[in-house]
Design a protein around this motif. Sequence first.
Motif, PDB file in Angstrom:
ATOM      1  N   ASP A  49     -15.401 -19.787 -12.990  1.00  0.00           N
ATOM      2  CA  ASP A  49     -15.371 -18.148 -12.806  1.00  0.00           C
ATOM      3  C   ASP A  49     -13.734 -17.662 -12.748  1.00  0.00           C
ATOM      4  OD1 ASP A  49     -17.650 -17.246 -13.320  1.00  0.00           O
ATOM      5  OD2 ASP A  49     -17.079 -15.605 -11.110  1.00  0.00           O
ATOM      6  N   GLY A  50     -12.865 -19.222 -13.375  1.00  0.00           N
ATOM      7  CA  GLY A  50     -11.858 -18.416 -13.163  1.00  0.00           C
ATOM      8  C   GLY A  50     -10.854 -17.770 -14.603  1.00  0.00           C
ATOM      9  N   SER A  51     -10.164 -17.195 -14.413  1.00  0.00           N
ATOM     10  CA  SER A  51     -10.312 -15.919 -15.953  1.00  0.00           C
ATOM     11  C   SER A  51      -9.295 -17.448 -16.615  1.00  0.00           C
ATOM     12  CB  SER A  51      -9.152 -15.410 -15.557  1.00  0.00           C
ATOM     13  OG  SER A  51      -8.212 -15.105 -14.636  1.00  0.00           O
ATOM     14  N   VAL A  52      -8.299 -16.803 -16.976  1.00  0.00           N
ATOM     15  CA  VAL A  52      -7.668 -17.527 -18.207  1.00  0.00           C
ATOM     16  C   VAL A  52      -6.135 -17.558 -17.644  1.00  0.00           C
ATOM     17  CG1 VAL A  52      -6.106 -18.016 -20.314  1.00  0.00           C
ATOM     18  CG2 VAL A  52      -8.127 -17.113 -19.916  1.00  0.00           C
ATOM     19  N   GLU A  53      -5.745 -15.815 -16.908  1.00  0.00           N
ATOM     20  CA  GLU A  53      -4.984 -15.826 -16.332  1.00  0.00           C
ATOM     21  C   GLU A  53      -4.604 -16.962 -14.666  1.00  0.00           C
ATOM     22  OE1 GLU A  53      -6.297 -13.666 -17.349  1.00  0.00           O
ATOM     23  OE2 GLU A  53      -4.904 -12.623 -18.218  1.00  0.00           O
ATOM     24  N   GLU A  58      -6.126 -19.550 -14.052  1.00  0.00           N
ATOM     25  CA  GLU A  58      -6.092 -21.261 -14.968  1.00  0.00           C
ATOM     26  C   GLU A  58      -4.910 -21.592 -15.555  1.00  0.00           C
ATOM     27  OE1 GLU A  58      -8.254 -23.873 -14.467  1.00  0.00           O
ATOM     28  OE2 GLU A  58      -9.714 -22.081 -13.120  1.00  0.00           O
ATOM     29  N   PHE A  59      -3.869 -20.869 -15.899  1.00  0.00           N
ATOM     30  CA  PHE A  59      -3.027 -21.121 -15.993  1.00  0.00           C
ATOM     31  C   PHE A  59      -2.044 -20.774 -14.696  1.00  0.00           C
ATOM     32  CE2 PHE A  59       1.240 -19.308 -17.037  1.00  0.00           C
ATOM     33  CZ  PHE A  59       2.170 -20.152 -17.631  1.00  0.00           C
ATOM     34  N   GLU A  60      -1.916 -20.806 -13.905  1.00  0.00           N
ATOM     35  CA  GLU A  60      -1.278 -19.890 -12.819  1.00  0.00           C
ATOM     36  C   GLU A  60      -1.964 -21.383 -11.984  1.00  0.00           C
ATOM     37  OE1 GLU A  60       0.976 -18.160 -11.161  1.00  0.00           O
ATOM     38  OE2 GLU A  60       1.048 -17.582 -13.610  1.00  0.00           O
ATOM     39  N   LYS A  61      -2.750 -21.528 -11.912  1.00  0.00           N
ATOM     40  CA  LYS A  61      -3.477 -22.847 -10.898  1.00  0.00           C
ATOM     41  C   LYS A  61      -2.421 -24.311 -12.244  1.00  0.00           C
ATOM     42  CE  LYS A  61      -7.625 -21.644  -9.182  1.00  0.00           C
ATOM     43  NZ  LYS A  61      -9.664 -22.125  -9.730  1.00  0.00           N
ATOM     44  N   ARG A  62      -2.238 -24.394 -13.373  1.00  0.00           N
ATOM     45  CA  ARG A  62      -1.808 -25.283 -14.079  1.00  0.00           C
ATOM     46  C   ARG A  62      -0.289 -25.506 -13.295  1.00  0.00           C
ATOM     47  NH1 ARG A  62      -3.572 -24.961 -19.116  1.00  0.00           N
ATOM     48  NH2 ARG A  62      -5.521 -26.524 -17.815  1.00  0.00           N
ATOM     49  N   ARG A  63       0.237 -24.050 -13.896  1.00  0.00           N
ATOM     50  CA  ARG A  63       2.117 -24.351 -13.163  1.00  0.00           C
ATOM     51  C   ARG A  63       2.656 -24.209 -11.780  1.00  0.00           C
ATOM     52  NH1 ARG A  63       5.239 -19.436 -11.462  1.00  0.00           N
ATOM     53  NH2 ARG A  63       6.597 -19.807 -12.031  1.00  0.00           N
ATOM     54  N   LEU A  64       1.300 -24.007 -11.356  1.00  0.00           N
ATOM     55  CA  LEU A  64       1.568 -24.303  -9.556  1.00  0.00           C
ATOM     56  C   LEU A  64       1.837 -25.805  -9.383  1.00  0.00           C
ATOM     57  CD1 LEU A  64       1.735 -23.120  -6.323  1.00  0.00           C
ATOM     58  CD2 LEU A  64      -0.533 -23.785  -6.239  1.00  0.00           C
ATOM     59  N   ALA A  65       0.591 -26.198  -9.958  1.00  0.00           N
ATOM     60  CA  ALA A  65       0.622 -27.489 -10.001  1.00  0.00           C
ATOM     61  C   ALA A  65       1.738 -28.568 -10.247  1.00  0.00           C
ATOM     62  CB  ALA A  65      -0.578 -28.655 -10.925  1.00  0.00           C
ATOM     63  N   GLU A  66       1.865 -28.399 -12.022  1.00  0.00           N
ATOM     64  CA  GLU A  66       4.131 -29.063 -12.432  1.00  0.00           C
ATOM     65  C   GLU A  66       4.595 -28.088 -11.340  1.00  0.00           C
ATOM     66  OE1 GLU A  66       3.471 -26.854 -15.960  1.00  0.00           O
ATOM     67  OE2 GLU A  66       1.842 -27.476 -17.104  1.00  0.00           O
TER      68      GLU A  66
END
Length: 78
Positions: free
Chosen positions: A1-5, A7-15
């Motif tokens: 149910d995550g928005s694009v934003e 998902e972007f933040e999750k990916r950025r945090l992982a990086e």
Amino acid sequence: DGSVEEEFEKRRLAEVINAFVSSLPNTEQKVFLCRYWYMDSLSAICKQFGFSESKVKSMLMRTREQLREFLKKEGFFV
């Protein structure tokens, strides 16, 4: 149910976390991953590396503090 934003933040945090872990000295990196990726117990880490429990605890505490500062610089904490 995550928005694009989200998902972007999750990916950025992982990086950012991956970059931080990669920047650590070899021993600190291995101890940190054993504890927080593989969920090894303190006693297992002590046995594996030949360190006292107090050394492992202080190493993990310092690494968490460094991670916190790294995340602040990257804009994850205000």
